[in-house]
Design a protein around this motif. Sequence first.
Motif, short mmCIF file in Angstrom:
data_model
loop_
_atom_site.label_atom_id
_atom_site.label_comp_id
_atom_site.label_asym_id
_atom_site.label_seq_id
_atom_site.Cartn_x
_atom_site.Cartn_y
_atom_site.Cartn_z
N ARG A 31 0.82 -1.08 -0.13
CA ARG A 31 -0.02 -0.17 -0.08
C ARG A 31 0.93 1.19 0.04
O ARG A 31 2.08 1.17 0.37
CB ARG A 31 -0.99 0.09 1.38
CG ARG A 31 -1.93 -1.06 1.39
CD ARG A 31 -2.81 -0.82 2.57
NE ARG A 31 -2.17 -1.37 3.76
CZ ARG A 31 -1.89 -0.16 4.87
NH1 ARG A 31 -2.22 1.22 4.66
NH2 ARG A 31 -1.30 -0.51 5.74
N ASP A 46 0.70 -4.39 3.26
CA ASP A 46 -0.83 -4.80 3.28
C ASP A 46 -0.89 -6.34 3.78
O ASP A 46 -0.86 -7.49 2.93
CB ASP A 46 -1.29 -4.93 1.76
CG ASP A 46 -2.93 -5.15 1.93
OD1 ASP A 46 -3.44 -5.57 2.95
OD2 ASP A 46 -3.66 -4.68 0.67
N THR A 200 -7.58 -9.17 -10.44
CA THR A 200 -6.59 -8.20 -10.44
C THR A 200 -5.18 -8.61 -9.81
O THR A 200 -4.30 -7.57 -9.64
CB THR A 200 -7.22 -6.69 -9.83
OG1 THR A 200 -7.78 -7.32 -8.40
CG2 THR A 200 -8.41 -6.32 -10.56
N ARG A 320 -3.35 -4.69 -9.57
CA ARG A 320 -4.45 -4.15 -8.75
C ARG A 320 -4.46 -2.63 -9.38
O ARG A 320 -3.36 -2.17 -9.52
CB ARG A 320 -4.23 -4.17 -7.39
CG ARG A 320 -4.17 -5.45 -6.58
CD ARG A 320 -3.39 -5.33 -5.19
NE ARG A 320 -4.24 -4.75 -4.33
CZ ARG A 320 -3.78 -4.50 -3.01
NH1 ARG A 320 -2.67 -4.63 -2.61
NH2 ARG A 320 -4.85 -3.67 -2.23
N ASP A 323 -5.70 3.03 -7.64
CA ASP A 323 -6.73 3.61 -6.86
C ASP A 323 -6.97 2.70 -5.60
O ASP A 323 -7.08 3.12 -4.53
CB ASP A 323 -8.00 3.90 -7.60
CG ASP A 323 -8.02 5.10 -8.35
OD1 ASP A 323 -7.06 5.73 -8.11
OD2 ASP A 323 -9.20 5.13 -9.22
N ASP A 324 -6.48 1.50 -5.79
CA ASP A 324 -6.69 0.31 -4.69
C ASP A 324 -5.65 0.28 -3.66
O ASP A 324 -5.65 -0.12 -2.72
CB ASP A 324 -7.17 -1.05 -5.36
CG ASP A 324 -8.31 -1.22 -5.94
OD1 ASP A 324 -9.09 -0.35 -5.63
OD2 ASP A 324 -8.66 -2.26 -6.40
N VAL A 325 -4.32 0.82 -4.15
CA VAL A 325 -3.38 0.72 -3.44
C VAL A 325 -2.72 2.21 -2.93
O VAL A 325 -1.69 2.38 -2.21
CB VAL A 325 -2.27 -0.11 -4.05
CG1 VAL A 325 -2.74 -1.40 -4.45
CG2 VAL A 325 -1.87 0.74 -5.33
#
Length: 329
Positions: A31, A46, A200, A320, A323-325
């Motif tokens: 992250r 993460d 993903t 991924r 925006d997810d990380v």
Amino acid sequence: MSAEPFDEHTITDLVADATAAPSLHNAQPWRFRYLRGLGVLRLYADLERTLPRTDPEKRGLHIGCGAALLNLRVAAAAAELAPEVRLLPDPADAEFLAEVRLRGTAHPDQALALLRPAIVRRHSSRHPFRDEGISAAVRERLHDAARAEGAHLLFPGAWHVQSILELVRDAEGSEALDAGIRGETEQWAHTEPSGTEGATDGIPAEAFGPAPRGGGTLVRDFAAGRPMPDRPWASFEKNPNIALLGTAYDEPSDWLCAGQALERVLLLATTDGLVASVISQPLEWPDLRWAARDPVSAMAHVQMVLRLGYGPEGHPSPRRPVDDVLDIV
């Protein structure tokens, strides 16, 4: 030059390159948080993406995050930035792995910047390679790449390569008897095609490579014990080019350094026309990991075994969304 805030597009591009790094089972256990007012980008583990049976000490997690950190540094250098990195800046927070202060510079690290095109080209290749050696000059460049990140890289002799092959067989035999480890592999290695909606992460079936004919390969068979009727078979190289990547010590900071060295070696190998896959099976068992050492070298702790050579490029694994990380605050 002093630290300065950068626009979201620049930060997003840097993190996108960072997340192209390899990780154990492509779990992508990272992250990022950008502190706009300080011009600082932070890297966190993460912990929802750990593999507790395969990687109980989180050594593999740290190596994957270290590889992502190297990609970030490469992308920053290509953007004419001089990233200042602190590893494990807060001993009280084990998830906080690194802090990167971004500064503009007129003299970026050109050795790193030149590796950026390889970030999108580098994919683990689990296909057979040609039975062809790697020149001394290329080996020396790869050795220097690892040394630049505080690690060691060596190419063991033929007898040691055979011993590594035996350790891989031992590790695979132990895995076959461990339902927990098999379950983790099945969770992340997908026998269905990669076109599955929403995939993903993990390893798609196309990236498994062909099934080995006759056994005796170093390549991990992610489909072991699971039917894949349309998967082709192939014979692998008889004399694989194997390299050991290691460090003098074996703490989380060393694992992060090993991850950076691993990715720097892989990017340089890609630039030099090589393909590669990593061999972690025997390093996931403490007794086998110790036996993987080359007793005539000064390498104290093997962190990764690499298979290098000339052959087809690997199939890309999903990533991924940024925006997810990434959080920007």
